[in-house]
Design an enzyme around this catalytic site. Structure first.
Site, PDB file in Angstrom:
ATOM      1  N   PHE A  23      19.093  40.107  21.469  1.00  0.00           N
ATOM      2  CA  PHE A  23      17.832  39.788  20.792  1.00  0.00           C
ATOM      3  C   PHE A  23      16.699  39.784  21.833  1.00  0.00           C
ATOM      4  O   PHE A  23      16.862  39.241  22.920  1.00  0.00           O
ATOM      5  CB  PHE A  23      17.983  38.416  20.146  1.00  0.00           C
ATOM      6  CG  PHE A  23      16.894  38.043  19.179  1.00  0.00           C
ATOM      7  CD1 PHE A  23      17.023  38.336  17.836  1.00  0.00           C
ATOM      8  CD2 PHE A  23      15.761  37.385  19.611  1.00  0.00           C
ATOM      9  CE1 PHE A  23      16.031  37.969  16.931  1.00  0.00           C
ATOM     10  CE2 PHE A  23      14.757  37.020  18.721  1.00  0.00           C
ATOM     11  CZ  PHE A  23      14.902  37.318  17.375  1.00  0.00           C
ATOM     12  N   ASP A  30      24.986  33.176  23.329  1.00  0.00           N
ATOM     13  CA  ASP A  30      24.031  32.879  22.272  1.00  0.00           C
ATOM     14  C   ASP A  30      24.795  32.985  20.960  1.00  0.00           C
ATOM     15  O   ASP A  30      25.252  34.067  20.578  1.00  0.00           O
ATOM     16  CB  ASP A  30      22.849  33.862  22.303  1.00  0.00           C
ATOM     17  CG  ASP A  30      21.748  33.424  21.334  1.00  0.00           C
ATOM     18  OD1 ASP A  30      22.096  32.905  20.238  1.00  0.00           O
ATOM     19  OD2 ASP A  30      20.561  33.599  21.661  1.00  0.00           O
ATOM     20  N   TYR A  69      18.526  27.697  11.962  1.00  0.00           N
ATOM     21  CA  TYR A  69      17.892  27.998  10.668  1.00  0.00           C
ATOM     22  C   TYR A  69      18.499  29.232  10.007  1.00  0.00           C
ATOM     23  O   TYR A  69      18.019  29.673   8.972  1.00  0.00           O
ATOM     24  CB  TYR A  69      16.370  28.151  10.813  1.00  0.00           C
ATOM     25  CG  TYR A  69      15.923  29.052  11.939  1.00  0.00           C
ATOM     26  CD1 TYR A  69      15.984  30.425  11.813  1.00  0.00           C
ATOM     27  CD2 TYR A  69      15.444  28.518  13.132  1.00  0.00           C
ATOM     28  CE1 TYR A  69      15.591  31.252  12.848  1.00  0.00           C
ATOM     29  CE2 TYR A  69      15.050  29.339  14.171  1.00  0.00           C
ATOM     30  CZ  TYR A  69      15.124  30.709  14.033  1.00  0.00           C
ATOM     31  OH  TYR A  69      14.743  31.521  15.060  1.00  0.00           O
ATOM     32  N   LYS A  70      19.556  29.807  10.618  1.00  0.00           N
ATOM     33  CA  LYS A  70      20.217  30.976  10.013  1.00  0.00           C
ATOM     34  C   LYS A  70      21.406  30.486   9.188  1.00  0.00           C
ATOM     35  O   LYS A  70      21.226  29.980   8.089  1.00  0.00           O
ATOM     36  CB  LYS A  70      20.592  31.963  11.119  1.00  0.00           C
ATOM     37  CG  LYS A  70      19.352  32.551  11.784  1.00  0.00           C
ATOM     38  CD  LYS A  70      19.628  33.348  13.025  1.00  0.00           C
ATOM     39  CE  LYS A  70      18.311  33.844  13.627  1.00  0.00           C
ATOM     40  NZ  LYS A  70      18.459  34.323  15.001  1.00  0.00           N
ATOM     41  N   ARG A  98      19.154  44.996   6.931  1.00  0.00           N
ATOM     42  CA  ARG A  98      20.182  43.974   7.202  1.00  0.00           C
ATOM     43  C   ARG A  98      20.477  43.219   5.905  1.00  0.00           C
ATOM     44  O   ARG A  98      19.564  42.747   5.220  1.00  0.00           O
ATOM     45  CB  ARG A  98      19.705  42.976   8.264  1.00  0.00           C
ATOM     46  CG  ARG A  98      19.566  43.572   9.636  1.00  0.00           C
ATOM     47  CD  ARG A  98      19.430  42.493  10.697  1.00  0.00           C
ATOM     48  NE  ARG A  98      18.416  41.485  10.362  1.00  0.00           N
ATOM     49  CZ  ARG A  98      18.176  40.395  11.081  1.00  0.00           C
ATOM     50  NH1 ARG A  98      18.897  40.145  12.173  1.00  0.00           N
ATOM     51  NH2 ARG A  98      17.233  39.541  10.725  1.00  0.00           N
TER      52      ARG A  98
HETATM   53  C1  LIG Z   1      17.435  34.129  15.842  1.00  0.00           C
HETATM   54  C2  LIG Z   1      17.671  34.321  17.284  1.00  0.00           C
HETATM   55  C3  LIG Z   1      16.801  33.775  18.227  1.00  0.00           C
HETATM   56  C4  LIG Z   1      15.581  33.013  17.767  1.00  0.00           C
HETATM   57  O1  LIG Z   1      14.871  32.390  18.789  1.00  0.00           O
HETATM   58  P1  LIG Z   1      13.709  31.377  18.355  1.00  0.00           P
HETATM   59  O2  LIG Z   1      13.263  30.750  19.602  1.00  0.00           O
HETATM   60  O3  LIG Z   1      14.317  30.418  17.374  1.00  0.00           O
HETATM   61  O4  LIG Z   1      12.654  32.185  17.684  1.00  0.00           O
HETATM   62  C5  LIG Z   1      17.096  33.967  19.562  1.00  0.00           C
HETATM   63  N1  LIG Z   1      18.182  34.676  19.948  1.00  0.00           N
HETATM   64  C6  LIG Z   1      19.032  35.220  19.055  1.00  0.00           C
HETATM   65  C7  LIG Z   1      20.218  35.987  19.535  1.00  0.00           C
HETATM   66  C8  LIG Z   1      18.796  35.071  17.702  1.00  0.00           C
HETATM   67  O5  LIG Z   1      19.628  35.614  16.825  1.00  0.00           O
END
Ligand SMILES: *Cc1c(COP(=O)(O)O)cnc(C)c1O
Length: 413
Positions: free
Chosen positions: A126, A198, A223-224, A372
């Site tokens: 990400f 992560d 939040y996912k 997705r």
């Molecule tokens: C959703 C997600 C994030 C989100 O980071 P935020 O600081 O909450 O915006 C980071 N890394 C991964 C791999 C994600 O899937």
């Protein structure tokens, strides 16, 4: 049997997790396949938030920090998330955004391996993970090496004795590919490096065993798949064996050994509490705490089992209904190699998704050509999956997505 709405109906009738859909306040007429980006609202959360806001905050005021145990919420909720990722108590804490946790934890991880000058991360990670790895490296005078799971072993050989941390996502946010947490952790350890994961797209979605797999550190968003609500705080896992040596760059007062001494110098708490930073987002934290209940009751293993079955059904529907319409499933078909969302390529993905949303089917688009679709077994039904694929078929075969309304590129999803 050929995938059909009748088959979907009979699979739903036999589904032991079907009752859990009522634990989520999903709107009528919506097929929600975007829970990998924003989990739906758990039905119990509004009532809990009403109590938290009106009674706890409104009436108890400052006393709520003790009376309602706001103070211990980061570790209390942390332990509950810990159970979902295979962490024994006392190793998981909640607070701050995922991005903040990534930076704080990654710097601390690198400091546990002084003298090693390489951070390894995954090339498809990400973007925020990669940006923060680059920034952590700049701060510490290190170099980032990006690899894929296929090139990781060779990179570790090439940089023998130099790699401080291997920082990987457990499930790829875009393609939905599932990486081998135990195997990659082992590879990192053989190279003398730490393994940091992560778990944003893995926690609550696939069984994760951080303790059993020897994971050193992990972070993840809530939040996912955990449905904590927009911007709900992220968690950090630090294996007990590392906690006393964890030198985190963000040394806020909530991480102090005795925060209310108001001492001149920072002395970190001896345990996971040192990962705390400042006053947490109490409202979001308590929404998250209430949100975890349906998932805990169902169990991650049962949710994963159903998510995989939904996936098989989805692939069957896609094979029989979408052939020749420009769609291509980019997620590994092997259930052992995928998380709980599917990536489906289409050259006009944005317009197709806009047309699907107009039909009540909600997913999102990444990398401009990837649709997705998240099949979370906790609340998605087989009928949802069939409805979604039928809508994809209808849109692509009639060219409905070419209508001017759907040509706007979405800014935020
Ligand atoms: C959703 C997600 C994030 C989100 O980071 P935020 O600081 O909450 O915006 C980071 N890394 C991964 C791999 C994600 O899937």
């Amino acid at each position: 049997m050929r995938p059909s709405s009748a088959l979907a109906k009979s699979l739903d009738a036999a589904d032991p997790l079907a009752p859990f859909r009522a634990d989520f306040a999903l709107p009528e007429g919506v097929v929600y396949l975007n829970g990998n980006s924003l989990g739906p609202l758990p039905a119990a959360v509004p009532g809990v938030m009403d109590d938290v806001v009106r009674r706890q905050w409104g009436e108890r005021l400052i006393r709520a920090w003790n009376d309602e145990d706001w103070w211990s919420a980061p570790l209390r909720v942390g332990d509950r998330i810990g159970r979902l990722i295979g962490a024994a108590a006392g190793q998981t804490a909640v607070g701050e955004s995922t991005s903040v946790q990534i930076f704080n934890t990654l710097v601390a991880a690198a400091r546990l391996r002084p003298g090693r000058r390489v951070l390894v991360t995954e090339a498809g990670n990400f973007p925020t993970d990669r940006y923060l790895a680059a920034s952590a490296a700049r701060l510490l005078g290190l170099e980032v090496v990006e690899t894929t799971a296929d090139t990781l072993a060779a990179a570790l050989d090439r940089h023998a004795g130099e790699v401080a941390v291997v920082f990987y996502p457990a499930v790829d946010y875009c393609t939905g590919a599932l990486w081998d947490v135990a195997g990659i952790t082992d590879l990192a350890h053989r190279a003398g490096a730490l393994a940091m994961w992560d778990l944003s797209h893995a926690a609550g979605a696939v069984p994760v065993q951080v303790d059993a797999d020897g994971v050193d550190l992990a972070v993840g968003c809530t939040y996912k798949y955990l449905s904590g609500g927009p911007g709900s705080p992220a968690y950090v896992y630090a294996a007990a064996r590392h906690q006393a040596a964890l030198d985190l760059p963000l040394t806020g007062w909530h991480g102090h050994a005795r925060p209310f001494d108001m001492a001149d110098g920072f002395e970190p708490a001896p345990d996971i509490a040192r990962t705390r930073i400042g006053t947490p987002h109490v409202l979001s934290l308590l929404a998250l705490e209430a949100a975890l209940e349906p998932l805990e009751r169902a169990g991650v293993a049962a949710v994963r089992d159903k998510s995989l079955k939904l996936g098989e059904f989805f692939l069957g529907c896609a094979d029989s209904m979408l052939t020749g319409l420009g769609f291509e499933v980019a997620t590994p078909r092997d259930p052992l190699r995928r998380g709980n969302h599917f990536a489906v390529r289409h050259p006009e993905a944005h317009a197709v998704m806009a047309a699907l949303k107009a039909r009540g089917v909600i997913g999102d688009v990444r990398s401009s050509t990837v649709l997705r679709l998240c099949l979370n077994g906790l609340y998605v039904s087989y009928t949802d999956v069939h409805t979604a694929v039928a809508a994809m078929q209808e849109v692509a075969s009639t060219g409905a997505h070419r209508a001017p309304d759907f040509q706007v590129r979405e800014v935020v999803t």
